[in-house]
Enzyme design. Structure first.
Site, PDB file in Angstrom:
ATOM      1  N   CYS A   1      31.984  16.313   0.474  1.00 14.06           N
ATOM      2  CA  CYS A   1      33.265  16.159   1.149  1.00 14.06           C
ATOM      3  C   CYS A   1      33.654  17.503   1.751  1.00 14.06           C
ATOM      4  O   CYS A   1      33.014  18.518   1.494  1.00 14.06           O
ATOM      5  CB  CYS A   1      34.343  15.623   0.208  1.00 14.06           C
ATOM      6  SG  CYS A   1      34.646  16.607  -1.269  1.00 14.06           S
TER       7      CYS A   1
ATOM      8  N   LYS B   1      37.217   1.052  -2.831  1.00  8.27           N
ATOM      9  CA  LYS B   1      36.467   1.994  -1.997  1.00  8.27           C
ATOM     10  C   LYS B   1      35.403   2.711  -2.826  1.00  8.27           C
ATOM     11  O   LYS B   1      34.271   2.888  -2.379  1.00  8.27           O
ATOM     12  CB  LYS B   1      37.415   3.001  -1.345  1.00  8.27           C
ATOM     13  CG  LYS B   1      36.738   4.063  -0.523  1.00  8.27           C
ATOM     14  CD  LYS B   1      35.976   3.494   0.666  1.00  8.27           C
ATOM     15  CE  LYS B   1      36.925   3.066   1.744  1.00  8.27           C
ATOM     16  NZ  LYS B   1      36.229   2.525   2.920  1.00  8.27           N
TER      17      LYS B   1
END
Length: 115
Positions: free
Chosen positions: A54, A34
């Site tokens: 994030c 990822k």
């Protein structure tokens, strides 16, 4: 992403890529694959400018950026110092990457480029 953000990006001709990653506290929930996929998007020549963040603003983004700095061959101490400038718990005291993040970044290897 919110409907407002999606609409604004469409109106401005901005490519929006949202990746849902669960927050992590005691272990990194990202896989090495990822991270490689995310970094491929970040370093693509036609990708810039790029805004990366994030929800908590530290661990997920910090882990991806630490891997980016490793890819760019930064010294681990310089990358950790950069991380610490942005990793703060609402105060002025910087924090080094947590040990589980440091272990993940140490073990992470960039995917070899094909072609």
């Amino acid at each position: 992403p919110s409907a407002d953000l999606v609409r604004w990006c469409e109106e401005e001709g901005i490519a929006l890529h949202a990746e849902v990653v669960a927050p992590f506290r005691e272990e990194v929930v990202l896989s090495h694959e990822k991270v490689n996929a995310l970094l491929s998007r970040l370093v693509a020549l036609d990708a810039g400018p790029v805004y990366l963040h994030c929800l908590d603003g530290v661990c997920v983004t910090g882990t991806v950026v630490l891997c980016l700095r490793k890819l760019q061959r930064w010294a681990a101490t310089a990358a950790a110092a950069e991380y610490s400038r942005f990793a703060r718990d609402g105060g002025d005291v910087p924090h080094l990457p947590p040990s589980h993040v440091s272990r993940f970044v140490s073990a992470w290897r960039p995917e070899p480029r094909r072609g």
